[in-house]
Design a protein around this motif. Structure first.
Motif, short mmCIF file in Angstrom:
data_model
loop_
_atom_site.label_atom_id
_atom_site.label_comp_id
_atom_site.label_asym_id
_atom_site.label_seq_id
_atom_site.Cartn_x
_atom_site.Cartn_y
_atom_site.Cartn_z
N LYS A 178 -10.56 19.39 6.87
CA LYS A 178 -11.60 19.68 7.81
C LYS A 178 -12.61 18.84 7.45
O LYS A 178 -13.34 18.91 6.24
CB LYS A 178 -11.94 21.13 7.91
N GLY A 179 -13.26 18.06 8.36
CA GLY A 179 -14.43 17.36 8.17
C GLY A 179 -14.37 16.20 7.31
O GLY A 179 -15.26 15.52 7.00
N LYS A 180 -12.93 15.71 6.95
CA LYS A 180 -12.60 14.68 6.12
C LYS A 180 -11.82 13.69 6.99
O LYS A 180 -11.12 14.05 7.91
CB LYS A 180 -12.06 15.09 4.86
N ALA A 181 -11.33 12.36 6.37
CA ALA A 181 -10.52 11.58 6.88
C ALA A 181 -9.31 11.33 5.87
O ALA A 181 -9.61 11.15 4.76
CB ALA A 181 -11.24 10.17 7.02
N ILE A 182 -8.14 11.20 6.19
CA ILE A 182 -6.98 11.08 5.50
C ILE A 182 -6.36 9.82 5.61
O ILE A 182 -5.72 9.70 6.92
CB ILE A 182 -5.82 12.37 5.17
N VAL A 183 -6.12 9.01 4.66
CA VAL A 183 -5.75 7.63 5.10
C VAL A 183 -4.24 7.89 4.27
O VAL A 183 -4.44 7.69 2.95
CB VAL A 183 -6.42 6.65 4.88
N PHE A 184 -3.09 7.70 4.88
CA PHE A 184 -1.91 7.70 4.18
C PHE A 184 -1.40 6.21 3.83
O PHE A 184 -1.33 5.21 5.08
CB PHE A 184 -0.63 8.28 4.75
N TYR A 185 -0.74 5.73 2.98
CA TYR A 185 -0.13 4.31 2.82
C TYR A 185 1.29 4.39 2.25
O TYR A 185 1.54 5.22 1.51
CB TYR A 185 -1.17 3.33 1.93
N ASP A 186 1.96 3.36 2.51
CA ASP A 186 3.17 3.40 2.14
C ASP A 186 3.31 2.14 1.11
O ASP A 186 3.35 0.91 1.43
CB ASP A 186 4.26 2.86 3.15
N PRO A 187 3.45 2.32 -0.23
CA PRO A 187 3.51 1.42 -1.19
C PRO A 187 5.02 0.30 -1.15
O PRO A 187 4.95 -0.43 -2.05
CB PRO A 187 3.67 2.25 -2.51
N SER A 188 5.55 0.70 -0.35
CA SER A 188 6.90 -0.23 -0.29
C SER A 188 6.56 -1.50 0.56
O SER A 188 7.40 -2.68 0.39
CB SER A 188 8.00 0.43 0.57
N CYS A 189 5.30 -1.55 0.74
CA CYS A 189 4.93 -2.86 1.74
C CYS A 189 3.47 -3.29 0.81
O CYS A 189 2.51 -2.54 0.74
CB CYS A 189 4.61 -2.81 3.14
N PRO A 190 3.60 -4.52 0.61
CA PRO A 190 2.24 -5.07 -0.21
C PRO A 190 1.28 -5.23 0.80
O PRO A 190 -0.14 -5.57 0.11
CB PRO A 190 2.78 -6.50 -0.83
N PHE A 191 1.38 -4.92 1.88
CA PHE A 191 0.11 -5.00 2.78
C PHE A 191 -0.33 -3.79 3.08
O PHE A 191 -1.69 -3.58 3.46
CB PHE A 191 0.52 -5.41 4.36
N CYS A 192 -0.07 -2.62 2.10
CA CYS A 192 -0.48 -1.24 2.15
C CYS A 192 -1.95 -1.15 2.07
O CYS A 192 -2.71 -0.31 2.56
CB CYS A 192 0.42 -0.33 1.24
N ILE A 193 -2.33 -1.85 0.86
CA ILE A 193 -3.74 -1.69 0.50
C ILE A 193 -4.95 -2.47 1.53
O ILE A 193 -5.62 -1.88 1.83
CB ILE A 193 -4.13 -2.09 -1.02
#
Length: 263
Positions: A178-193
């Motif tokens: 609540k009140g935050k942002a969550i960003v998920f990333y998939d490390p199987s792709c080098p574009f993730c970061i």
């Protein structure tokens, strides 16, 4: 043109990752971090399954890849990505050679599927404007397009009469989000970061004070599982369904989510 298909093992992991990174981004800090994230992921997957990708070498130089993930619990093999790195090598049979090599592997019994063949393949296509689409490529070789709820995917049965439906799951809001942002990333792709950083920049442009948490989908599985169905971004307990490259609609969804309780 001599095309040789090789499975990815420890000795050619760098070939796999470098194929995905544009030449002008090799020294970019975001891609260097993405490279390291994918390298660690590759090592983990190799230790678990011993195979997860193939590379097409043309005259001994890496020019294309197919990456996949076996899912014994669903009796399926998910094709995560198929990619030819240079335009001059498109429509030269590289993608076909990669796909047929993979399909041939799973036409035989596999220890991860109780010494049987898996039921089939699935793919969630990524269609890049201006290129021959993944959708058309896979359909050309017998994959069937299906739409379930808001998701489109392609399916190819290996076993006769095998059918596949996506697992039904719903996003479960967490009080801690609540009140935050969550960003998920998939490390199987080098574009993730790189992608995650772009999302964070947009979020900060909208609200510079919002607290943002970055979650690695493979290393923080508990965080993923407790939220059920996840999206690339969740804001104030609201999933943001628009892909961030559609900036205007992405921003609109974020602003609407932040309006709840006037955050």
């Amino acid at each position: 043109m001599n095309i040789e298909i090789k499975d990815v093992q420890e000795e050619n992991i760098f070939d796999l990752i470098n194929l995905c990174i544009p030449k002008d981004k090799k020294d970019d800090s975001l891609f260097i971090e993405g490279f390291n994230k994918k390298f660690r992921w590759c090592k983990d997957i190799l230790n678990k399954y011993n195979f997860f990708a193939k590379i097409a070498y043309v005259n001994r130089k890496p020019k294309g890849l197919i990456q996949y993930l076996i899912k014994p619990e669903e009796n399926i093999v998910e094709i995560k990505c198929i990619f030819v790195s240079e335009e001059e090598f498109l429509r030269k049979g590289i993608g076909k050679s990669l796909l047929f090599s993979l399909m041939n592997d799973f036409e035989k019994p596999n220890k991860f599927f109780n010494n049987e063949k898996p039921g089939g393949f699935i793919n969630f296509p990524i269609d890049i404007p201006g290129r021959y689409t993944q959708s058309e490529f896979f359909k050309r070789y017998g994959f069937i397009e299906k739409i379930q709820n808001e998701f489109r995917y392609l399916f190819y049965p290996i076993k006769e009469n095998f059918t596949y439906s996506l697992k039904e799951s719903e996003y479960r809001p967490q009080i801690c989000d609540k009140g935050k942002a969550i960003v998920f990333y998939d490390p199987s792709c080098p574009f993730c970061i790189y992608f995650s950083n772009k999302i964070i920049q947009i979020l900060k442009d909208i609200n510079s004070k919002i607290e943002i948490r970055l979650i690695n989908q493979f290393e923080e599985k508990i965080e993923v599982e407790k939220r059920g169905k996840i999206y690339n971004c969740i804001v104030n307990q609201i999933p943001i369904k628009t892909f961030f490259l559609d900036i205007e609609n992405f921003k609109k969804e974020v602003l609407d989510a932040l309006k709840i309780d006037n955050i």
